[in-house]
Design an enzyme around this catalytic site. Sequence first.
Site, PDB file in Angstrom:
ATOM      1  CG  HIS A  38      -2.228  -0.599   1.056  1.00 44.56           C
ATOM      2  ND1 HIS A  38      -3.398   0.006   1.421  1.00 44.56           N
ATOM      3  CD2 HIS A  38      -2.581  -1.792   0.518  1.00 44.56           C
ATOM      4  CE1 HIS A  38      -4.419  -0.774   1.121  1.00 44.56           C
ATOM      5  NE2 HIS A  38      -3.936  -1.889   0.582  1.00 44.56           N
ATOM      6  CD  GLU A 106      -6.906  -1.692  -2.919  1.00 47.10           C
ATOM      7  OE1 GLU A 106      -5.801  -1.102  -2.854  1.00 47.10           O
ATOM      8  OE2 GLU A 106      -7.020  -2.917  -2.805  1.00 47.10           O
TER       9      GLU A 106
END
Length: 317
Positions: A38, A106
């Site tokens: 991430h 995302e």
Amino acid sequence: MVSIGYFLSSEEFGPKELVRQARLAEEAGFERLWISDHFHPWLDEQGNSPFVWSVIGALSEAVSLPITTAVTCPTVRVHPAIIAQAAATAAVQTEGRFILGLGSGEALNEHILGDPWPSPGVRLDMLEESVEVIRKLLTGKEISFHGEFYEVQEARIYTLPEQPVPIYISGFGPQATDLAARIGDGYCTVLPDADLIGRFREGSGGKPVQGGLKVCWAETEEQGRTTAHRLWRNEGLAGQLAQTMPRPRDFEAAASLVTPEAIGEQVVCGPDLDRHAAAVREFVDAGADEVYVQQIGSDHEEFFRLWGKEVIPAFRG
């Protein structure tokens, strides 16, 4: 027989702590590692987001366990040519014990350079083309590539492992699962969904399946539920929200509607190891070959001690 691995959370812990947890996992009898990739955590409360490729380098010297990224997005924030080089290096560092887990990503992580966030179908098309680029580069040949989404000119990776890097694809619905079956060497999921896993198995000819879940071992169920809600209430968000919201504070706002009781229904919390084992069993019964578990919050020493003594042995013949 299922293999039990540990899920390292790059959103919740810094690089040194992730390495420490990996050592504890290996000592406890966990057989492999997942590690998330991430740029942002989901919530500010989680508080971390180290660069995964640096952490993998450290892990390669600290433990001997196989490592899978769960999962890297190779479409927007980082060009697939760079991911190919990173994966090749990780495979060399781990002496071939590395799997490149890929997914369509995302907005939380991928919007940061100002690129538009595509629709789900386009994201899957980009993922498919990125895998093509990565596989071509991992041959070690000089390539030029002119695709719909990516351009590569006269590129060659020199530092390569002896064997090709396996590429597993993440999928949460039928379309992504079908893509995983068609282009992946394996499948990553966080859902113990027998229908999706069966769909992948049928479409892929029986390739491997990895599943991942979170638990929160604590001295009481209430303590575990409180910790899980504080750190991972974003797990209670439904639909496409997790793929489309761009900032941790957006997740904070949306997750304000998620109650501790709702998280307690999704995440096994507390000291009952039979319930912990049952959460693993759901993935086994759905058809997963490997199951990875993350301990939310603290109490890692006790978590690893108890899982190593009572949970992992229950899944060994």
